[in-house]
Design a protein around this motif. Structure first.
Motif, PDB file in Angstrom:
ATOM      1  N   ILE A 143     -20.824 -28.626 -12.479  1.00  0.00           N
ATOM      2  CA  ILE A 143     -21.249 -29.107 -13.588  1.00  0.00           C
ATOM      3  C   ILE A 143     -22.528 -28.497 -14.168  1.00  0.00           C
ATOM      4  CG2 ILE A 143     -22.606 -31.298 -14.329  1.00  0.00           C
ATOM      5  CD1 ILE A 143     -21.167 -32.982 -12.075  1.00  0.00           C
TER       6      ILE A 143
ATOM      7  N   LYS B 121     -13.410 -28.646 -12.601  1.00  0.00           N
ATOM      8  CA  LYS B 121     -12.744 -28.885 -11.179  1.00  0.00           C
ATOM      9  C   LYS B 121     -11.701 -28.091 -10.773  1.00  0.00           C
ATOM     10  CE  LYS B 121     -14.056 -33.789 -11.500  1.00  0.00           C
ATOM     11  NZ  LYS B 121     -13.862 -35.082 -10.937  1.00  0.00           N
TER      12      LYS B 121
ATOM     13  N   GLU C 249     -12.577 -39.523  -8.505  1.00  0.00           N
ATOM     14  CA  GLU C 249     -11.725 -38.791  -7.410  1.00  0.00           C
ATOM     15  C   GLU C 249     -11.071 -39.745  -6.735  1.00  0.00           C
ATOM     16  OE1 GLU C 249     -13.365 -36.222  -4.564  1.00  0.00           O
ATOM     17  OE2 GLU C 249     -14.816 -37.582  -4.153  1.00  0.00           O
TER      18      GLU C 249
ATOM     19  N   VAL D  60     -17.729 -30.355 -16.999  1.00  0.00           N
ATOM     20  CA  VAL D  60     -17.389 -30.692 -15.780  1.00  0.00           C
ATOM     21  C   VAL D  60     -16.099 -29.771 -15.456  1.00  0.00           C
ATOM     22  CG1 VAL D  60     -16.584 -32.435 -13.888  1.00  0.00           C
ATOM     23  CG2 VAL D  60     -18.133 -32.783 -15.729  1.00  0.00           C
TER      24      VAL D  60
ATOM     25  N   LYS E 264     -25.276 -36.735  -1.358  1.00  0.00           N
ATOM     26  CA  LYS E 264     -24.592 -35.520  -1.133  1.00  0.00           C
ATOM     27  C   LYS E 264     -25.493 -34.471  -1.118  1.00  0.00           C
ATOM     28  CE  LYS E 264     -20.118 -36.315  -2.806  1.00  0.00           C
ATOM     29  NZ  LYS E 264     -20.243 -37.813  -3.455  1.00  0.00           N
TER      30      LYS E 264
ATOM     31  N   LEU F 155     -19.184 -38.230 -17.171  1.00  0.00           N
ATOM     32  CA  LEU F 155     -19.580 -39.469 -17.232  1.00  0.00           C
ATOM     33  C   LEU F 155     -20.989 -39.713 -16.689  1.00  0.00           C
ATOM     34  CD1 LEU F 155     -16.176 -40.788 -15.886  1.00  0.00           C
ATOM     35  CD2 LEU F 155     -17.066 -40.894 -18.066  1.00  0.00           C
TER      36      LEU F 155
ATOM     37  N   ALA G 194     -12.178 -40.189 -16.653  1.00  0.00           N
ATOM     38  CA  ALA G 194     -12.757 -39.297 -17.751  1.00  0.00           C
ATOM     39  C   ALA G 194     -11.608 -38.674 -18.234  1.00  0.00           C
ATOM     40  CB  ALA G 194     -13.549 -38.421 -17.275  1.00  0.00           C
TER      41      ALA G 194
ATOM     42  N   GLU H 114     -13.306 -31.873 -17.492  1.00  0.00           N
ATOM     43  CA  GLU H 114     -13.218 -33.272 -18.085  1.00  0.00           C
ATOM     44  C   GLU H 114     -14.351 -33.658 -18.677  1.00  0.00           C
ATOM     45  OE1 GLU H 114     -11.916 -35.262 -14.310  1.00  0.00           O
ATOM     46  OE2 GLU H 114     -14.040 -35.926 -14.139  1.00  0.00           O
TER      47      GLU H 114
ATOM     48  N   LYS I 179      -6.354 -32.200  -8.269  1.00  0.00           N
ATOM     49  CA  LYS I 179      -6.866 -32.917  -9.162  1.00  0.00           C
ATOM     50  C   LYS I 179      -6.049 -33.383 -10.241  1.00  0.00           C
ATOM     51  CE  LYS I 179     -11.438 -32.313  -7.326  1.00  0.00           C
ATOM     52  NZ  LYS I 179     -12.026 -33.571  -6.654  1.00  0.00           N
TER      53      LYS I 179
HETATM   54  P1  AMP Z   1     -15.552 -35.043  -6.896  1.00  0.00           P
HETATM   55  O1  AMP Z   1     -15.351 -33.711  -5.935  1.00  0.00           O
HETATM   56  O2  AMP Z   1     -14.573 -35.008  -8.031  1.00  0.00           O
HETATM   57  O3  AMP Z   1     -16.062 -36.026  -6.315  1.00  0.00           O
HETATM   58  O4  AMP Z   1     -16.651 -34.541  -7.683  1.00  0.00           O
HETATM   59  C1  AMP Z   1     -18.052 -33.952  -7.284  1.00  0.00           C
HETATM   60  C2  AMP Z   1     -19.296 -34.977  -7.669  1.00  0.00           C
HETATM   61  O5  AMP Z   1     -19.330 -34.294  -9.210  1.00  0.00           O
HETATM   62  C3  AMP Z   1     -19.024 -36.126  -8.060  1.00  0.00           C
HETATM   63  O6  AMP Z   1     -19.575 -37.056  -6.719  1.00  0.00           O
HETATM   64  C4  AMP Z   1     -19.812 -36.575  -9.272  1.00  0.00           C
HETATM   65  O7  AMP Z   1     -21.218 -36.494  -8.637  1.00  0.00           O
HETATM   66  C5  AMP Z   1     -19.845 -35.456 -10.208  1.00  0.00           C
HETATM   67  N1  AMP Z   1     -18.899 -35.545 -10.919  1.00  0.00           N
HETATM   68  C6  AMP Z   1     -17.357 -35.430 -10.994  1.00  0.00           C
HETATM   69  N2  AMP Z   1     -16.745 -35.507 -11.952  1.00  0.00           N
HETATM   70  C7  AMP Z   1     -17.577 -36.088 -12.701  1.00  0.00           C
HETATM   71  C8  AMP Z   1     -17.663 -36.673 -14.208  1.00  0.00           C
HETATM   72  N3  AMP Z   1     -16.310 -36.500 -14.953  1.00  0.00           N
HETATM   73  N4  AMP Z   1     -18.758 -36.807 -14.831  1.00  0.00           N
HETATM   74  C9  AMP Z   1     -19.805 -36.971 -14.006  1.00  0.00           C
HETATM   75  N5  AMP Z   1     -20.002 -36.380 -12.910  1.00  0.00           N
HETATM   76  C10 AMP Z   1     -19.042 -35.944 -12.232  1.00  0.00           C
END
Ligand code: AMP
Ligand code: GLY
Length: 423
Positions: free
Chosen positions: A161, A149, A289, A147, A220, A194, A122, A191, A107
């Motif tokens: 989250i 990751k 992502e 958030v 999901k 959003l 973000a 991060e 990431k």
């Molecule tokens: P990712 O594995 O990075 O896609 O994150 C999984 C889920 O988390 C995404 O599908 C979004 O629903 C949520 N998510 C990830 N990053 C953010 C962010 N910066 N703001 C809001 N929701 C996020």
């Protein structure tokens, strides 16, 4: 030519379904595959990360193209493994090099790439066990929700989250110093949250030029109204109704082009899919992502809408001639609904006899987690079948899938009845 697809889910069955239709394909193999792929191709009992086993099969079976489904072999460098081996270097591999795959494998790398190439995303900072305290201070500068990751691959579970600041600090510590997600969380990206609506765009690139594939939106969560635990995906629709021409132009100009140019500028070999997870905040798109493969179940709605010959598209990709070919699409909408094992995404039982698939007439049934037990199709995973339909609009397509699902059954079968509810 003889073709091998790596993987065993609904995504790979969909690839097999499209590739089997091509007159460019002679023999088709899937490793390890499922009961669905075994009806249109030969399954090979090989793990997708067993590179030596795959090499042996490719040489013995005269395989000239390998299509990589999941991320693990890509992040482990299967593309480079083929290119660096004299006996394999002529085989066309559809997937990025190891450097390219790092866009999904890390990431932090993905964020640095976006910063470098001015791709909207973000604001963030990343932390290690040594900088845990700085991470807690950084959290205090942000507004809830927080958030977090995990940097590395965590089977889609590495994003938290959290609304409460103290809980966020505790989870940061769990990730960094108690290996909450194993080695994947030895580094954590924090991060800015959003707030908006999500969609995904899919790009096929040869590293120089690209084709924008149909958009899709997946669902999901396990529960209706998007509640409950995260899953691999419970359904999807394509195209995304709110992705109008104005939004798509912004996405292409600000995100897709700079991404492909960025790969090219950095000299990264990339002959495969880029799956860009986006969030639309107000009217502006931001990247959440990158994935370096197709999505599942997004593939089950994106590929059935591509009418061009898939093998020819892949050959053009591998030969960096993508700009010479045209991509033809079916103008209809597609929807898919996942039938899952009761209990999924937590523990569930396998080996349940599935009945009724052969009665389905108006939809396409892609196998996700199935096996063949002496001629009987049985469940073999959490996500079992994806039922895809095409129709003039997404509502009709969804209705069609729900109608056809009535014909299918297995013990403890579950599915969401609200796919597309928010659109
Ligand atoms: P990712 O594995 O990075 O896609 O994150 C999984 C889920 O988390 C995404 O599908 C979004 O629903 C949520 N998510 C990830 N990053 C953010 C962010 N910066 N703001 C809001 N929701 C996020
Ligand atoms: N459906 C989301 C993914 O494949 O990552």
């Amino acid at each position: 030519m003889n073709i091998l697809i790596l993987g065993s889910g609904g995504r790979e069955h969909t690839f097999a379904y499209k590739i089997a239709q091509s007159n460019r394909c002679s023999k088709l193999f899937v490793a390890p595959g499922n009961a669905g792929t075994s009806s249109i191709a030969s399954n090979l009992p090989l793990n997708v990360t067993d590179f030596q086993g795959i090499k042996k099969a490719v040489l013995e079976l005269d395989i000239e193209m390998v299509v990589v489904g999941p991320e693990d072999p890509l992040v482990l460098g299967i593309y480079d493994f083929f290119k660096e081996d004299e006996a394999l270097s002529n085989v066309l591999v559809i997937g990025p090099s190891k450097r390219g795959a790092l866009l999904e494998g890390s990431k932090e790398r993905a964020k640095e790439f976006m910063m470098q190439h001015q791709i909207p995303t973000a604001a963030y900072q990343s932390f290690t066990p040594e900088t845990l305290e700085a991470g807690k201070l950084f959290l205090e500068t942000l507004k809830a929700p927080y958030v977090l990751k995990a940097d590395g691959l965590a089977a889609g579970k590495g994003v938290l989250i959290i609304n409460d600041i103290d809980e966020a600090k505790q989870e940061l510590e769990n990730m960094l110093t108690h290996s909450k997600f194993g080695a994947a969380s030895n580094k954590v990206v924090i991060e800015e949250f959003l707030d908006g609506i999500e969609l995904s765009v899919f790009v096929l690139t040869d590293g120089k030029s690209y084709k924008l594939l149909p958009t899709a939106k997946d669902y999901k969560r396990i529960g209706e109204g998007d509640k409950g635990l995260n899953t691999g995906g419970m359904g999807a629709v394509s195209p995304v109704p709110f992705a109008d021409a104005t939004l798509m132009q912004k996405i292409e100009d600000r995100i897709v082009k700079p991404t492909v140019e960025g790969l090219n500028k950095e000299g990264i070999e990339y002959k495969g899919f880029v799956f860009i997870g986006l969030i639309k905040v107000g009217e502006e798109p931001y990247v959440i992502e990158y994935n370096v493969r197709m999505g599942d179940p997004e593939t089950e709605v994106v590929l059935p809408r591509i009418t061009s010959d898939l093998v020819s598209l892949f050959e053009a990709t591998a030969q960096q001639k993508l700009s010479d070919v045209t991509l033809e699409l079916d103008s209809r909408s597609a929807a898919t609904v996942m039938l899952v094992s009761g209990g999924y995404p937590e523990s569930y039982e396998k080996a349940k006899v599935i009945s009724g698939i052969e009665l389905v007439e108006e939809s396409i049934v892609f196998h996700a987690g199935t096996a063949n037990d002496k001629g009987t199709v049985v469940s073999n995973g959490g996500r079992v079948l994806a039922v895809t339909s095409l129709d003039t609009n997404f509502r009709e397509a969804i209705k069609k899938s729900y109608r056809e699902i009535q014909k299918i059954s297995f013990d403890k079968m579950y599915y969401r009845t609200d796919i597309g509810f928010d659109l």
